[in-house]
Design an enzyme around this catalytic site. Structure first.
Site, PDB file in Angstrom:
ATOM      1  N   SER A  28       0.827  -1.216   0.000  1.00  0.00           N
ATOM      2  CA  SER A  28       0.000   0.000   0.000  1.00  0.00           C
ATOM      3  C   SER A  28       0.854   1.256   0.000  1.00  0.00           C
ATOM      4  O   SER A  28       1.708   1.428   0.864  1.00  0.00           O
ATOM      5  CB  SER A  28      -0.852   0.079   1.263  1.00  0.00           C
ATOM      6  OG  SER A  28      -1.901  -0.819   1.206  1.00  0.00           O
ATOM      7  N   HIS A  59      -3.515   1.065  -4.594  1.00  0.00           N
ATOM      8  CA  HIS A  59      -3.088  -0.129  -5.327  1.00  0.00           C
ATOM      9  C   HIS A  59      -3.518  -0.015  -6.791  1.00  0.00           C
ATOM     10  O   HIS A  59      -4.700  -0.111  -7.092  1.00  0.00           O
ATOM     11  CB  HIS A  59      -3.724  -1.389  -4.746  1.00  0.00           C
ATOM     12  CG  HIS A  59      -3.087  -1.845  -3.477  1.00  0.00           C
ATOM     13  ND1 HIS A  59      -2.125  -2.817  -3.441  1.00  0.00           N
ATOM     14  CD2 HIS A  59      -3.272  -1.454  -2.209  1.00  0.00           C
ATOM     15  CE1 HIS A  59      -1.737  -3.009  -2.194  1.00  0.00           C
ATOM     16  NE2 HIS A  59      -2.427  -2.189  -1.413  1.00  0.00           N
ATOM     17  N   HIS A  81      -5.348  -9.407  -2.231  1.00  0.00           N
ATOM     18  CA  HIS A  81      -5.517  -9.677  -0.796  1.00  0.00           C
ATOM     19  C   HIS A  81      -6.674 -10.644  -0.563  1.00  0.00           C
ATOM     20  O   HIS A  81      -7.682 -10.595  -1.254  1.00  0.00           O
ATOM     21  CB  HIS A  81      -5.843  -8.385  -0.039  1.00  0.00           C
ATOM     22  CG  HIS A  81      -4.797  -7.323  -0.149  1.00  0.00           C
ATOM     23  ND1 HIS A  81      -4.807  -6.390  -1.157  1.00  0.00           N
ATOM     24  CD2 HIS A  81      -3.739  -7.037   0.635  1.00  0.00           C
ATOM     25  CE1 HIS A  81      -3.779  -5.570  -0.995  1.00  0.00           C
ATOM     26  NE2 HIS A  81      -3.108  -5.935   0.076  1.00  0.00           N
ATOM     27  N   TYR A  83      -8.657 -10.352   1.916  1.00  0.00           N
ATOM     28  CA  TYR A  83      -9.819  -9.587   2.381  1.00  0.00           C
ATOM     29  C   TYR A  83     -10.650  -8.998   1.239  1.00  0.00           C
ATOM     30  O   TYR A  83     -11.777  -8.570   1.441  1.00  0.00           O
ATOM     31  CB  TYR A  83      -9.425  -8.482   3.376  1.00  0.00           C
ATOM     32  CG  TYR A  83      -8.530  -7.383   2.830  1.00  0.00           C
ATOM     33  CD1 TYR A  83      -9.013  -6.439   1.933  1.00  0.00           C
ATOM     34  CD2 TYR A  83      -7.211  -7.289   3.229  1.00  0.00           C
ATOM     35  CE1 TYR A  83      -8.199  -5.437   1.440  1.00  0.00           C
ATOM     36  CE2 TYR A  83      -6.381  -6.298   2.739  1.00  0.00           C
ATOM     37  CZ  TYR A  83      -6.883  -5.375   1.846  1.00  0.00           C
ATOM     38  OH  TYR A  83      -6.075  -4.394   1.359  1.00  0.00           O
ATOM     39  N   GLU A  84     -10.088  -8.987   0.035  1.00  0.00           N
ATOM     40  CA  GLU A  84     -10.875  -8.501  -1.105  1.00  0.00           C
ATOM     41  C   GLU A  84     -11.888  -9.557  -1.549  1.00  0.00           C
ATOM     42  O   GLU A  84     -12.709  -9.296  -2.429  1.00  0.00           O
ATOM     43  CB  GLU A  84      -9.953  -8.147  -2.272  1.00  0.00           C
ATOM     44  CG  GLU A  84      -9.128  -6.897  -2.016  1.00  0.00           C
ATOM     45  CD  GLU A  84      -8.131  -6.635  -3.142  1.00  0.00           C
ATOM     46  OE1 GLU A  84      -8.504  -5.935  -4.089  1.00  0.00           O
ATOM     47  OE2 GLU A  84      -6.999  -7.143  -3.071  1.00  0.00           O
ATOM     48  N   ALA A 111       2.941  -2.294   3.918  1.00  0.00           N
ATOM     49  CA  ALA A 111       2.743  -1.270   4.939  1.00  0.00           C
ATOM     50  C   ALA A 111       2.091  -1.990   6.117  1.00  0.00           C
ATOM     51  O   ALA A 111       1.228  -2.846   5.907  1.00  0.00           O
ATOM     52  CB  ALA A 111       1.814  -0.183   4.409  1.00  0.00           C
ATOM     53  N   MET A 209      -1.913  -7.141   6.703  1.00  0.00           N
ATOM     54  CA  MET A 209      -2.920  -7.996   6.059  1.00  0.00           C
ATOM     55  C   MET A 209      -2.443  -8.645   4.759  1.00  0.00           C
ATOM     56  O   MET A 209      -3.262  -8.992   3.908  1.00  0.00           O
ATOM     57  CB  MET A 209      -4.174  -7.160   5.772  1.00  0.00           C
ATOM     58  CG  MET A 209      -4.760  -6.454   6.981  1.00  0.00           C
ATOM     59  SD  MET A 209      -6.130  -5.393   6.487  1.00  0.00           S
ATOM     60  CE  MET A 209      -6.274  -4.327   7.949  1.00  0.00           C
ATOM     61  N   SER A 210      -1.143  -8.793   4.605  1.00  0.00           N
ATOM     62  CA  SER A 210      -0.656  -9.370   3.337  1.00  0.00           C
ATOM     63  C   SER A 210       0.608 -10.188   3.599  1.00  0.00           C
ATOM     64  O   SER A 210       0.856 -10.631   4.717  1.00  0.00           O
ATOM     65  CB  SER A 210      -0.350  -8.242   2.347  1.00  0.00           C
ATOM     66  OG  SER A 210       0.752  -7.471   2.791  1.00  0.00           O
ATOM     67  N   ASN A 233       1.951   3.113  11.062  1.00  0.00           N
ATOM     68  CA  ASN A 233       1.171   3.554  12.230  1.00  0.00           C
ATOM     69  C   ASN A 233       1.505   2.659  13.411  1.00  0.00           C
ATOM     70  O   ASN A 233       1.996   1.542  13.222  1.00  0.00           O
ATOM     71  CB  ASN A 233      -0.344   3.437  11.932  1.00  0.00           C
ATOM     72  CG  ASN A 233      -0.728   2.039  11.462  1.00  0.00           C
ATOM     73  OD1 ASN A 233      -0.548   1.678  10.302  1.00  0.00           O
ATOM     74  ND2 ASN A 233      -1.215   1.241  12.392  1.00  0.00           N
ATOM     75  N   HIS A 245      -6.895   4.177   6.403  1.00  0.00           N
ATOM     76  CA  HIS A 245      -6.123   3.783   5.222  1.00  0.00           C
ATOM     77  C   HIS A 245      -5.445   5.008   4.598  1.00  0.00           C
ATOM     78  O   HIS A 245      -4.323   4.919   4.100  1.00  0.00           O
ATOM     79  CB  HIS A 245      -7.035   3.085   4.207  1.00  0.00           C
ATOM     80  CG  HIS A 245      -6.303   2.558   3.008  1.00  0.00           C
ATOM     81  ND1 HIS A 245      -5.309   1.608   3.104  1.00  0.00           N
ATOM     82  CD2 HIS A 245      -6.386   2.869   1.689  1.00  0.00           C
ATOM     83  CE1 HIS A 245      -4.833   1.351   1.891  1.00  0.00           C
ATOM     84  NE2 HIS A 245      -5.465   2.108   1.022  1.00  0.00           N
TER      85      HIS A 245
HETATM   86  N1  HPA Z   1      -2.866  -3.365  10.923  1.00  0.00           N
HETATM   87  C1  HPA Z   1      -3.046  -4.140   9.830  1.00  0.00           C
HETATM   88  N2  HPA Z   1      -2.673  -3.779   8.623  1.00  0.00           N
HETATM   89  C2  HPA Z   1      -2.078  -2.585   8.481  1.00  0.00           C
HETATM   90  C3  HPA Z   1      -1.870  -1.725   9.564  1.00  0.00           C
HETATM   91  C4  HPA Z   1      -2.284  -2.140  10.844  1.00  0.00           C
HETATM   92  O1  HPA Z   1      -2.124  -1.447  11.875  1.00  0.00           O
HETATM   93  N3  HPA Z   1      -1.265  -0.609   9.075  1.00  0.00           N
HETATM   94  C5  HPA Z   1      -1.107  -0.805   7.739  1.00  0.00           C
HETATM   95  N4  HPA Z   1      -1.602  -1.992   7.369  1.00  0.00           N
END
Ligand code: HPA
Length: 270
Positions: A28, A59, A81, A83-84, A111, A209-210, A233, A245
């Site tokens: 991302s 993306h 992903h 989750y998609e 990320a 998540m990847s 973050n 996001h």
């Molecule tokens: N959690 C999950 N996926 C992420 C995060 C997070 O804090 N930051 C960027 N992708």
């Protein structure tokens, strides 16, 4: 699955039929890394058989083939992903196609959220190992014997040698990096603060998540993998703001410069 891999490979080979040294999957907000590729040939996912078009901001959906230094590379700008809504078959499709194209080295970037105290927005973490306990296995079901065995060892999913190359490049360029354990969370919602504490107790340094499904497929198919996480973050409950996001993409874009230098250096020295 073989049908999908073959069809995608055939299309890519019809556009570019030379040997490719390294594949890079861009996380991302890390798409601008692809701008570093010289003499780029861009292939839209929409034109590659069975490649879905990414559904989210940050993306794009392109394969970019070209050179960095004396290496020929392909970058996936946009990954698939879980989750998609994709099955794991699609989540690993890019990696399987790269294997079929004979590409032996893979750089997976992402990320993610920092759990360990020193992993603050902008930190770069080389993935030493992962926790994929909550990740449905990409190897479940029929085994792809042509790629690897039914029961595959996972002791060195992320190459130590490749990590050393990254550390050398970082030192040469004055870039601070660390290493750690990346934990997979299926998403698409961010984790709850209690889940983050649970992950911390399990030994996770960062969460995202990847990457884990792709890294397992890469290992299964005998590729050497370097995993690089950009912390965008503090993980849920550890910072003082709600997660978004937009913020993830903003921080990723800001930290891009160091990451570009690192990845370019690794590609030329690996
Ligand atoms: N959690 C999950 N996926 C992420 C995060 C997070 O804090 N930051 C960027 N992708």
């Amino acid at each position: 699955m073989y049908k999908k891999i073959d069809a995608a490979c055939e299309y890519i080979r019809s556009k570019f039929d030379k040997k490719i040294d390294i594949a890079i999957v861009l996380g991302s907000g890390l798409g601008p890394l692809a701008d570093e590729i010289e003499n780029p040939l861009e292939l839209d996912y929409a034109d590659i058989p069975y490649f879905p078009v990414p559904t989210l901001a940050g993306h794009a959906g392109k394969l970019i083939i070209g050179t960095i230094g004396d290496k020929t590379v392909v970058a996936m700008k946009g990954r698939f992903h879980y989750y998609e809504g994709h099955d794991m078959e699609i989540v690993q499709l890019g990696i399987r196609v790269f294997q079929r194209l004979g590409i032996e080295k893979v750089i997976l970037t992402n990320a993610c959220g920092g759990i360990r105290e020193d992993l603050v927005p902008g930190s770069i973490m080389i993935i030493r190992d992962h926790i994929g306990l909550f990740c449905p296995s990409v190897l479940r079901g029929e085994n792809y014997d042509e790629f690897g065995p039914r029961f595959k060892d996972m002791t060195e999913v992320y190459s130590k040698a490749a990590g050393n190359v990254a550390r050398k490049v970082a030192a040469e360029n004055g870039i601070e990096i660390t290493d750690g354990v990346y934990a997979y969370f299926p998403g698409p919602m961010y984790e709850s603060p209690a889940e983050i504490l649970a992950y911390r107790a399990l030994g996770a340094d960062a969460v995202g998540m990847s990457t884990v499904p792709e890294a397992i497929a890469a290992r299964h198919g005998g590729q050497t993998t370097l995993g690089i996480s950009l912390i965008t973050n503090r993980a849920a409950g550890l910072g003082n703001a709600e997660l978004s996001h937009a913020e993830v993409v903003e921080i990723a874009n800001k930290a891009e410069k160091n990451l570009v230098t690192l990845v370019k250096g690794v590609i030329t020295q690996w």
